[in-house]
Design an enzyme around this catalytic site. Structure first.
Site, PDB file in Angstrom:
ATOM      1  N   LYS A  60     -14.186  17.876  10.289  1.00  0.00           N
ATOM      2  CA  LYS A  60     -15.192  17.829  11.355  1.00  0.00           C
ATOM      3  C   LYS A  60     -15.422  19.247  11.858  1.00  0.00           C
ATOM      4  O   LYS A  60     -14.580  19.797  12.558  1.00  0.00           O
ATOM      5  CB  LYS A  60     -14.728  16.898  12.467  1.00  0.00           C
ATOM      6  CG  LYS A  60     -14.656  15.475  11.965  1.00  0.00           C
ATOM      7  CD  LYS A  60     -14.269  14.472  13.016  1.00  0.00           C
ATOM      8  CE  LYS A  60     -14.377  13.074  12.413  1.00  0.00           C
ATOM      9  NZ  LYS A  60     -13.547  12.090  13.039  1.00  0.00           N
ATOM     10  N   THR A  98       0.863  -1.186   0.000  1.00  0.00           N
ATOM     11  CA  THR A  98       0.000   0.000   0.000  1.00  0.00           C
ATOM     12  C   THR A  98       0.897   1.232   0.000  1.00  0.00           C
ATOM     13  O   THR A  98       2.022   1.184   0.490  1.00  0.00           O
ATOM     14  CB  THR A  98      -0.872   0.056   1.259  1.00  0.00           C
ATOM     15  OG1 THR A  98      -0.005   0.070   2.391  1.00  0.00           O
ATOM     16  CG2 THR A  98      -1.788  -1.140   1.350  1.00  0.00           C
ATOM     17  N   GLU A 141      -5.818  -3.295  -1.357  1.00  0.00           N
ATOM     18  CA  GLU A 141      -6.373  -4.424  -0.587  1.00  0.00           C
ATOM     19  C   GLU A 141      -7.542  -5.106  -1.291  1.00  0.00           C
ATOM     20  O   GLU A 141      -7.971  -6.179  -0.880  1.00  0.00           O
ATOM     21  CB  GLU A 141      -6.856  -3.919   0.785  1.00  0.00           C
ATOM     22  CG  GLU A 141      -5.752  -3.525   1.745  1.00  0.00           C
ATOM     23  CD  GLU A 141      -5.310  -2.062   1.609  1.00  0.00           C
ATOM     24  OE1 GLU A 141      -5.502  -1.492   0.510  1.00  0.00           O
ATOM     25  OE2 GLU A 141      -4.770  -1.515   2.581  1.00  0.00           O
ATOM     26  N   TRP A 197     -19.922  16.741   9.462  1.00  0.00           N
ATOM     27  CA  TRP A 197     -18.823  16.379   8.561  1.00  0.00           C
ATOM     28  C   TRP A 197     -18.925  17.163   7.250  1.00  0.00           C
ATOM     29  O   TRP A 197     -20.004  17.263   6.667  1.00  0.00           O
ATOM     30  CB  TRP A 197     -18.866  14.886   8.230  1.00  0.00           C
ATOM     31  CG  TRP A 197     -18.417  14.005   9.355  1.00  0.00           C
ATOM     32  CD1 TRP A 197     -18.076  14.408  10.617  1.00  0.00           C
ATOM     33  CD2 TRP A 197     -18.276  12.574   9.332  1.00  0.00           C
ATOM     34  NE1 TRP A 197     -17.727  13.323  11.384  1.00  0.00           N
ATOM     35  CE2 TRP A 197     -17.845  12.185  10.617  1.00  0.00           C
ATOM     36  CE3 TRP A 197     -18.457  11.609   8.369  1.00  0.00           C
ATOM     37  CZ2 TRP A 197     -17.600  10.853  10.953  1.00  0.00           C
ATOM     38  CZ3 TRP A 197     -18.227  10.281   8.695  1.00  0.00           C
ATOM     39  CH2 TRP A 197     -17.793   9.911   9.972  1.00  0.00           C
TER      40      TRP A 197
HETATM   41  P1  AMP Z   1      -4.467   2.559  -3.119  1.00  0.00           P
HETATM   42  O1  AMP Z   1      -4.472   1.374  -2.243  1.00  0.00           O
HETATM   43  O2  AMP Z   1      -3.169   3.276  -3.174  1.00  0.00           O
HETATM   44  O3  AMP Z   1      -4.985   2.244  -4.484  1.00  0.00           O
HETATM   45  O4  AMP Z   1      -5.480   3.618  -2.480  1.00  0.00           O
HETATM   46  C1  AMP Z   1      -6.832   3.292  -2.227  1.00  0.00           C
HETATM   47  C2  AMP Z   1      -7.604   4.520  -1.835  1.00  0.00           C
HETATM   48  O5  AMP Z   1      -7.689   5.443  -2.929  1.00  0.00           O
HETATM   49  C3  AMP Z   1      -9.050   4.255  -1.461  1.00  0.00           C
HETATM   50  O6  AMP Z   1      -9.173   3.787  -0.143  1.00  0.00           O
HETATM   51  C4  AMP Z   1      -9.688   5.613  -1.673  1.00  0.00           C
HETATM   52  O7  AMP Z   1      -9.497   6.466  -0.568  1.00  0.00           O
HETATM   53  C5  AMP Z   1      -8.933   6.155  -2.851  1.00  0.00           C
HETATM   54  N1  AMP Z   1      -9.697   5.937  -4.073  1.00  0.00           N
HETATM   55  C6  AMP Z   1      -9.530   4.979  -5.003  1.00  0.00           C
HETATM   56  N2  AMP Z   1     -10.424   5.124  -6.005  1.00  0.00           N
HETATM   57  C7  AMP Z   1     -11.184   6.200  -5.708  1.00  0.00           C
HETATM   58  C8  AMP Z   1     -12.298   6.866  -6.336  1.00  0.00           C
HETATM   59  N3  AMP Z   1     -12.782   6.483  -7.505  1.00  0.00           N
HETATM   60  N4  AMP Z   1     -12.816   7.932  -5.686  1.00  0.00           N
HETATM   61  C9  AMP Z   1     -12.337   8.362  -4.500  1.00  0.00           C
HETATM   62  N5  AMP Z   1     -11.304   7.785  -3.879  1.00  0.00           N
HETATM   63  C10 AMP Z   1     -10.732   6.714  -4.463  1.00  0.00           C
END
Ligand code: AMP
Length: 550
Positions: free
Chosen positions: A443, A185, A334, A448
């Site tokens: 917040k 991640t 994940e 929110w």
């Molecule tokens: P990663 O594991 O680096 O791909 O990051 C995942 C995170 O990216 C998610 O938990 C979201 O917070 C954000 N994310 C991924 N796709 C979107 C989307 N279409 N809109 C908003 N946030 C997103």
């Protein structure tokens, strides 16, 4: 009573065998460091992958051993995807854009014995190798004649790995639950965490991407792979493209708009995918520097976005400039990553253009296999009414159950759900709307405020290139939104102009308390806004402003 069907294991070897047998001549085009295009096909990728499998065994690797890669989207990286996991080893893709210490930590934690590295990325790895005692050999992804000068001991050229006489005759039998790939991640806080995909989860996820309401991939598609092979397996494209028999276009490290445009035009690209920031730069280029005939020369049919919220303005511009629909997806490392995709339903056919764009700005509905749920802070499920916002949890066969090195099941709650760390709403049709990361939500006075909604509203201003909203400590309201804006090159704009633009787009009490214009916004190595850095820089903005007044 058991069914009487063949219990064939779902493995990555099954995918590449299928592509080599049924789509042998379908092209794979790859842009090298010098900009030259190399051309191959699925049959050759499979043959090279069998050489890789034999070569790694000759180096003493056993099933389950990790092979790390530090590489761009080029042909050798794709061949390693299949050679490594098809042989039963685990492909550990590492993001070269991370800080050196994160790269060292991730490679070491993954435990790889072999590291494969693009020649142009050697300067990153050379200083780190002394602190990577588990790495036994380095394979440089280059021909023998192009092997660069390096202080690494005994480097092996990729050519010698795939060019030698030995290749495994057939892919070995592998348990579908064994690990195929490892990816970390991005971790904006704390150490990155490893997500270990299985053969089974990989094949099921790839199959899901082919569905009409997901990426809808087919043999006639030509896919420009903008998403890096080191970021969640390029969202599964190397696997789903083999399953579909699509053509792949690998852009190397050149993701600038001119290079992407030329590849799209010259390789008949019909589908591409990537984070919104890449597409904003691409559309700016089309709008400013390309004539209508240049745009008409593209065969692009659809764009798949994810990794961060896709602003309405991006969807609108793809429509007006190219007549192309944007499909927004939501997912995370994940979740392999695709969990939801936004495609309209039958009853949306009569929506006005503006309403269709609003719809496509949502993160979409779960693909088959992934279940979603939103909860309040006490763990009670919230209604799917499009109003209630809560913590988003997911479960499904391609969602992790524990991070690498942790006990099985340790990432799940008692009901088997994984907490995504995102805050979301779900409407009665099942459309997901991510309103924030739980740690980014603002917040204010017990309510929110969604930073994503505010950012989307701000980038709809024609002068705004990118926007970030952070919650900043406030003496009265706990937190108030602060808007940081990066303008398009050469533009000027005032705070009042921005506030006026926002006034009819969000609730009055959501309006940011201040606007700061910045030269450039910071991003993570995977293209997300780096809000931790912004909070560090501007965290005392309202306190500082109050001091200045008093
Ligand atoms: P990663 O594991 O680096 O791909 O990051 C995942 C995170 O990216 C998610 O938990 C979201 O917070 C954000 N994310 C991924 N796709 C979107 C989307 N279409 N809109 C908003 N946030 C997103």
């Amino acid at each position: 009573m058991n069914g009487l069907m063949q219990a064939q294991q779902l493995t990555t070897a099954m995918l590449i065998r299928h592509a080599a047998t049924n789509h042998p001549q379908r092209e794979i085009v790859s842009r090298g460091a010098d900009g030259a295009l190399a051309r191959s096909n699925w049959r050759t990728v499979e043959r090279h992958a069998r050489h890789i499998a034999a070569g790694l065994a000759d180096l003493g690797l056993k099933p389950g051993d990790r092979v790390a890669t530090l590489a761009w989207n080029r042909l050798p990286h794709l061949e390693l995807y299949y050679g490594v996991s098809g042989a039963g080893m685990v492909l550990h893709t590492v993001n070269p854009r991370l800080f050196p210490e994160q790269i060292r930590y991730i490679i070491d934690h993954g435990g790889a014995r072999i590291l494969c590295v693009d020649a142009d990325l050697l300067p990153i790895i050379e200083p780190l190798l002394a602190d990577l005692p588990k790495i036994e050999r380095v394979i440089v992804l280059a021909d023998q004649a192009d092997m660069p000068e390096t202080r690494i001991a005994d480097p092996i050229s990729y050519q010698s790995l795939i060019g030698g006489p030995s290749a495994i005759a057939a892919w070995p039998d592998i348990d579908e639950n064994s690990a195929s790939a490892l990816c970390y991640t991005s971790g904006t806080t704390g150490n990155p965490k490893g997500v270990l995909y299985s053969h089974r989860s990989t094949v099921l996820h790839a199959m899901s991407a082919l569905a009409n309401d997901s990426m809808s991939l087919g043999a006639a598609d030509s896919i420009l792979v903008v998403t890096p092979l080191f970021h969640v397996n390029a969202w599964g494209i190397p696997y789903s493209a083999a399953m579909a028999g699509s053509k792949l276009v690998l852009p190397g490290s050149a993701l600038d708009p001119v290079s992407l445009y030329e590849l799209m035009r010259d390789e008949g690209v019909t589908f591409s995918l990537g984070v919104p920031t890449i597409w904003f730069a691409f559309l700016d280029h089309l709008e400013r520097e390309r004539a209508i005939e240049d745009r008409q020369a593209l065969k692009l049919d659809r764009i798949f976005t994810g990794g961060a919220a896709t602003p309405r303005s991006l969807i609108e511009r793809f429509r007006s400039l190219l007549g192309v629909e944007t499909m927004q997806a939501w997912g995370m490392t994940e979740t392999s990553p695709v969990a939801t995709v936004c495609r309209p339903l039958a009853h949306h056919a009569d929506l006005s253009d503006a309403d269709q764009i609003d719809l496509r700005a949502l993160q979409g509905r779960s693909v088959f296999g992934v279940e979603l749920r939103i909860e309040d802070e006490d763990g009670h499920e919230l209604p799917r009414d499009g109003e209630a916002a809560g913590l988003l949890k997911v479960r499904g066969p391609w969602v992790l159950n524990a991070y690498h090195g942790q006990p099985a099941g340790s990432a799940l709650d008692a009901g088997g759900w994984f907490d995504t760390g995102d805050v979301a709403k779900i409407d009665p049709d099942g459309f997901l709307q991510i309103t924030d990361r739980a740690k980014d939500v603002i917040k204010s006075g017990g309510e929110w405020i969604s930073s994503i909604d505010l950012e989307n509203a701000a980038v709809a201003h024609p002068k705004v290139a990118e926007a970030a909203v952070i919650g900043v400590a406030h003496p009265k309201w706990q937190e108030r939104p602060l808007l940081l804006v990066q303008l398009h090159p050469g533009e000027t704009c005032t705070k009042e102009e921005v506030m006026e633009h926002l006034a009819d787009k969000v609730a009055r009490w959501w309006l940011p308390d201040d606007v700061i214009f910045v030269e450039e916004l910071p991003h993570t190595a995977t293209g997300k806004l780096l809000k931790t850095e912004l909070r560090k820089r501007h965290g005392d903005h309202f306190a500082a402003a109050a001091d200045a007044v008093s």
